[in-house]
Enzyme design. Sequence first.
Site, PDB file in Angstrom:
ATOM      1  N   ILE A 129      20.582  35.023  36.670  1.00 29.15           N
ATOM      2  CA  ILE A 129      20.218  35.653  37.941  1.00 29.15           C
ATOM      3  C   ILE A 129      21.512  36.315  38.393  1.00 29.15           C
ATOM      4  O   ILE A 129      22.460  35.641  38.783  1.00 29.15           O
ATOM      5  CB  ILE A 129      19.696  34.634  38.974  1.00 29.15           C
ATOM      6  CG1 ILE A 129      18.378  34.044  38.484  1.00 29.15           C
ATOM      7  CG2 ILE A 129      19.520  35.308  40.336  1.00 29.15           C
ATOM      8  CD1 ILE A 129      17.753  33.033  39.413  1.00 29.15           C
ATOM      9  N   PRO A 130      21.576  37.636  38.300  1.00 33.42           N
ATOM     10  CA  PRO A 130      22.854  38.362  38.352  1.00 33.42           C
ATOM     11  C   PRO A 130      23.499  38.480  39.732  1.00 33.42           C
ATOM     12  O   PRO A 130      23.616  39.563  40.304  1.00 33.42           O
ATOM     13  CB  PRO A 130      22.487  39.734  37.791  1.00 33.42           C
ATOM     14  CG  PRO A 130      21.053  39.901  38.179  1.00 33.42           C
ATOM     15  CD  PRO A 130      20.446  38.532  38.076  1.00 33.42           C
ATOM     16  N   CYS A 131      23.992  37.354  40.238  1.00 34.77           N
ATOM     17  CA  CYS A 131      24.671  37.380  41.535  1.00 34.77           C
ATOM     18  C   CYS A 131      25.999  38.135  41.462  1.00 34.77           C
ATOM     19  O   CYS A 131      26.521  38.554  42.493  1.00 34.77           O
ATOM     20  CB  CYS A 131      24.856  35.973  42.084  1.00 34.77           C
ATOM     21  SG  CYS A 131      25.677  34.834  40.979  1.00 34.77           S
ATOM     22  N   HIS A 132      26.513  38.355  40.252  1.00 28.17           N
ATOM     23  CA  HIS A 132      27.744  39.138  40.106  1.00 28.17           C
ATOM     24  C   HIS A 132      27.523  40.601  40.509  1.00 28.17           C
ATOM     25  O   HIS A 132      28.486  41.314  40.760  1.00 28.17           O
ATOM     26  CB  HIS A 132      28.282  39.056  38.672  1.00 28.17           C
ATOM     27  CG  HIS A 132      27.340  39.564  37.630  1.00 28.17           C
ATOM     28  ND1 HIS A 132      26.333  38.770  37.104  1.00 28.17           N
ATOM     29  CD2 HIS A 132      27.242  40.770  37.030  1.00 28.17           C
ATOM     30  CE1 HIS A 132      25.661  39.488  36.214  1.00 28.17           C
ATOM     31  NE2 HIS A 132      26.188  40.702  36.152  1.00 28.17           N
ATOM     32  N   ARG A 133      26.288  41.024  40.621  1.00 27.88           N
ATOM     33  CA  ARG A 133      25.976  42.411  41.004  1.00 27.88           C
ATOM     34  C   ARG A 133      25.962  42.620  42.511  1.00 27.88           C
ATOM     35  O   ARG A 133      25.696  43.717  42.978  1.00 27.88           O
ATOM     36  CB  ARG A 133      24.632  42.820  40.406  1.00 27.88           C
ATOM     37  CG  ARG A 133      24.649  42.846  38.890  1.00 27.88           C
ATOM     38  CD  ARG A 133      23.326  43.270  38.297  1.00 27.88           C
ATOM     39  NE  ARG A 133      23.350  43.077  36.848  1.00 27.88           N
ATOM     40  CZ  ARG A 133      22.283  42.824  36.113  1.00 27.88           C
ATOM     41  NH1 ARG A 133      21.086  42.758  36.685  1.00 27.88           N
ATOM     42  NH2 ARG A 133      22.404  42.644  34.810  1.00 27.88           N
TER      43      ARG A 133
END
Length: 175
Positions: A129-133
């Site tokens: 779940i791309p929280c780095h984005r």
Amino acid sequence: MVVRHTLTVTEIGELCLAANGDHLTGVYFPSHNPSPAAEQLGIWVSPADSILSAAADQLHEYLAGERTKFELPLELPAAGFHRQVWDYLSNIAYGHTASYGEVASALARPRAARAVGTAVAHNPLSIVIPCHRVVAANGNLTGYAGGASVKRYLLDLESKYCGDGGADLLASLRH
């Protein structure tokens, strides 16, 4: 169902992968903050465990620039606003970013940027779940469970392999 975990070594460090039954429940960095509770990890198992092996394979493919989307059965612990945020994050396209405020506005809670930040910080499935984005409104790279250098690495990686203008992503971000 027995909750279980294993470790996989990647170019961004060792990742702890957790599962419950046939569902991935966690991807954690060694210095993950907040740290997962013991019950979130369960027992240690061999990396050959089917869902954990599939997760490790897909993470390695992603980090090699060969995968832009994860295809894993996931189990998320939260309902309510945190779940809404995580579901939204899953739809931020590879090679793109959104600000905390943009996420809040998209969820019809324009004043909830800090609450979005809290939900992002509690994401148990880093990278998948791309929280780095999610970045600050001014483009600054704010906190990340894997550290700012890992967040930068992941955004650089996506920019490199994104076919639809991801190179512009880096120009818009502050170092």
